[in-house]
Write a protein that holds these residues in place. Structure first.
Motif, PDB file in Angstrom:
ATOM      1  N   ALA A  23      -0.344  -3.805   9.261  1.00 16.17           N
ATOM      2  CA  ALA A  23      -1.351  -2.843   8.808  1.00 16.17           C
ATOM      3  C   ALA A  23      -0.728  -1.823   7.856  1.00 16.17           C
ATOM      4  O   ALA A  23      -1.332  -1.457   6.846  1.00 16.17           O
ATOM      5  CB  ALA A  23      -1.980  -2.143  10.005  1.00 16.17           C
ATOM      6  N   ARG A  24       0.477  -1.376   8.159  1.00 17.31           N
ATOM      7  CA  ARG A  24       1.182  -0.448   7.262  1.00 17.31           C
ATOM      8  C   ARG A  24       1.456  -1.108   5.907  1.00 17.31           C
ATOM      9  O   ARG A  24       1.382  -0.462   4.869  1.00 17.31           O
ATOM     10  CB  ARG A  24       2.498   0.003   7.875  1.00 17.31           C
ATOM     11  N   GLU A  25       1.748  -2.392   5.925  1.00 15.93           N
ATOM     12  CA  GLU A  25       1.998  -3.133   4.693  1.00 15.93           C
ATOM     13  C   GLU A  25       0.769  -3.161   3.791  1.00 15.93           C
ATOM     14  O   GLU A  25       0.898  -3.114   2.565  1.00 15.93           O
ATOM     15  CB  GLU A  25       2.427  -4.574   5.016  1.00 15.93           C
ATOM     16  N   VAL A  26      -0.404  -3.250   4.405  1.00 20.20           N
ATOM     17  CA  VAL A  26      -1.644  -3.234   3.634  1.00 20.20           C
ATOM     18  C   VAL A  26      -1.724  -1.955   2.811  1.00 20.20           C
ATOM     19  O   VAL A  26      -2.045  -1.979   1.620  1.00 20.20           O
ATOM     20  CB  VAL A  26      -2.879  -3.357   4.558  1.00 20.20           C
ATOM     21  N   VAL A  27      -1.414  -0.833   3.438  1.00 14.51           N
ATOM     22  CA  VAL A  27      -1.443   0.455   2.744  1.00 14.51           C
ATOM     23  C   VAL A  27      -0.378   0.495   1.661  1.00 14.51           C
ATOM     24  O   VAL A  27      -0.640   0.909   0.528  1.00 14.51           O
ATOM     25  CB  VAL A  27      -1.248   1.626   3.729  1.00 14.51           C
ATOM     26  N   ASP A  28       0.830   0.070   1.997  1.00 14.25           N
ATOM     27  CA  ASP A  28       1.928   0.094   1.030  1.00 14.25           C
ATOM     28  C   ASP A  28       1.619  -0.761  -0.201  1.00 14.25           C
ATOM     29  O   ASP A  28       1.951  -0.391  -1.320  1.00 14.25           O
ATOM     30  CB  ASP A  28       3.233  -0.379   1.676  1.00 14.25           C
ATOM     31  N   ASP A  29       0.965  -1.904   0.021  1.00 17.46           N
ATOM     32  CA  ASP A  29       0.626  -2.782  -1.097  1.00 17.46           C
ATOM     33  C   ASP A  29      -0.510  -2.224  -1.945  1.00 17.46           C
ATOM     34  O   ASP A  29      -0.458  -2.256  -3.177  1.00 17.46           O
ATOM     35  CB  ASP A  29       0.225  -4.170  -0.593  1.00 17.46           C
ATOM     36  N   ALA A  30      -1.556  -1.728  -1.277  1.00 18.89           N
ATOM     37  CA  ALA A  30      -2.754  -1.291  -1.991  1.00 18.89           C
ATOM     38  C   ALA A  30      -2.631   0.120  -2.558  1.00 18.89           C
ATOM     39  O   ALA A  30      -3.111   0.397  -3.660  1.00 18.89           O
ATOM     40  CB  ALA A  30      -3.970  -1.373  -1.066  1.00 18.89           C
ATOM     41  N   TYR A  31      -2.026   1.018  -1.793  1.00 23.13           N
ATOM     42  CA  TYR A  31      -1.956   2.426  -2.191  1.00 23.13           C
ATOM     43  C   TYR A  31      -0.545   2.958  -1.932  1.00 23.13           C
ATOM     44  O   TYR A  31      -0.341   3.784  -1.037  1.00 23.13           O
ATOM     45  CB  TYR A  31      -2.982   3.260  -1.416  1.00 23.13           C
ATOM     46  N   PRO A  32       0.432   2.536  -2.699  1.00 25.39           N
ATOM     47  CA  PRO A  32       1.822   2.935  -2.436  1.00 25.39           C
ATOM     48  C   PRO A  32       2.072   4.436  -2.558  1.00 25.39           C
ATOM     49  O   PRO A  32       3.000   4.959  -1.934  1.00 25.39           O
ATOM     50  CB  PRO A  32       2.628   2.154  -3.484  1.00 25.39           C
ATOM     51  N   GLU A  33       1.227   5.143  -3.304  1.00 29.70           N
ATOM     52  CA  GLU A  33       1.416   6.583  -3.470  1.00 29.70           C
ATOM     53  C   GLU A  33       0.804   7.395  -2.325  1.00 29.70           C
ATOM     54  O   GLU A  33       1.065   8.581  -2.193  1.00 29.70           O
ATOM     55  CB  GLU A  33       0.841   7.049  -4.811  1.00 29.70           C
ATOM     56  N   ASP A  34      -0.022   6.759  -1.484  1.00 31.76           N
ATOM     57  CA  ASP A  34      -0.675   7.471  -0.372  1.00 31.76           C
ATOM     58  C   ASP A  34       0.304   7.715   0.769  1.00 31.76           C
ATOM     59  O   ASP A  34       1.170   6.894   1.052  1.00 31.76           O
ATOM     60  CB  ASP A  34      -1.851   6.663   0.173  1.00 31.76           C
ATOM     61  N   GLU A  35       0.088   8.854   1.430  1.00 28.43           N
ATOM     62  CA  GLU A  35       0.871   9.187   2.616  1.00 28.43           C
ATOM     63  C   GLU A  35       0.065   8.796   3.854  1.00 28.43           C
ATOM     64  O   GLU A  35      -1.081   9.216   4.015  1.00 28.43           O
ATOM     65  CB  GLU A  35       1.165  10.686   2.645  1.00 28.43           C
ATOM     66  N   LEU A  36       0.640   7.992   4.713  1.00 33.13           N
ATOM     67  CA  LEU A  36      -0.028   7.555   5.939  1.00 33.13           C
ATOM     68  C   LEU A  36      -0.158   8.728   6.898  1.00 33.13           C
ATOM     69  O   LEU A  36       0.825   9.393   7.212  1.00 33.13           O
ATOM     70  CB  LEU A  36       0.768   6.423   6.593  1.00 33.13           C
ATOM     71  N   MET A  37      -1.377   8.996   7.337  1.00 36.32           N
ATOM     72  CA  MET A  37      -1.622  10.109   8.246  1.00 36.32           C
ATOM     73  C   MET A  37      -1.931   9.634   9.661  1.00 36.32           C
ATOM     74  O   MET A  37      -1.550  10.275  10.630  1.00 36.32           O
ATOM     75  CB  MET A  37      -2.776  10.966   7.722  1.00 36.32           C
ATOM     76  N   ARG A  38      -2.637   8.495   9.782  1.00 34.06           N
ATOM     77  CA  ARG A  38      -3.044   8.011  11.100  1.00 34.06           C
ATOM     78  C   ARG A  38      -3.252   6.511  11.032  1.00 34.06           C
ATOM     79  O   ARG A  38      -3.791   5.988  10.071  1.00 34.06           O
ATOM     80  CB  ARG A  38      -4.341   8.715  11.504  1.00 34.06           C
ATOM     81  N   LEU A  39      -2.814   5.830  12.085  1.00 31.17           N
ATOM     82  CA  LEU A  39      -3.003   4.389  12.202  1.00 31.17           C
ATOM     83  C   LEU A  39      -3.493   4.118  13.616  1.00 31.17           C
ATOM     84  O   LEU A  39      -2.818   4.440  14.586  1.00 31.17           O
ATOM     85  CB  LEU A  39      -1.684   3.656  11.939  1.00 31.17           C
TER      86      LEU A  39
END
Length: 108
Positions: A23-39
């Protein structure tokens, strides 16, 4: 496959993934500049959006239709559509913003 709700500083992503790392990889691939706040791993395999949470529970109006008309009149200009929606419905700024933005997301 589990359903994950992922909130970043700019997006809320709903996705299926085998585990949290995927799931973290999805964010890293799609929105690499976003900071993960909650999963969050969702307890079921479906996603529901509450109309109450969006402020769309007034049964006397059809906020979608009104918001869509305001968006159409303003040629998609969000600020102008919010102003038109407030004039049309008499609601406050926050309710108008929610109605217009939620209809923009739906592709008015």
């Amino acid at each position: 496959m589990p359903l994950f709700e992922i909130e970043t500083d700019a997006h809320i992503i709903i996705t299926w993934a085998e585990n949290e790392d995927d799931a973290r990889e999805v964010v890293d691939d799609a929105y690499p500049e976003d900071e993960l706040m909650r999963l969050t791993k969702r307890p079921r395999d479906s996603w529901v959006i509450s109309k109450g949470a969006l402020g769309l529970t007034d049964r006397t109006l059809d906020p979608c239709m009104t918001a869509r008309e305001c968006l159409s009149k303003s040629a998609g200009d969000k600020v102008n559509a919010i102003r038109l929606y407030r004039m049309e419905t008499g609601c406050d700024l926050e309710q108008a913003r929610i109605a217009i933005e939620s209809n923009m997301v739906m592709g008015w």
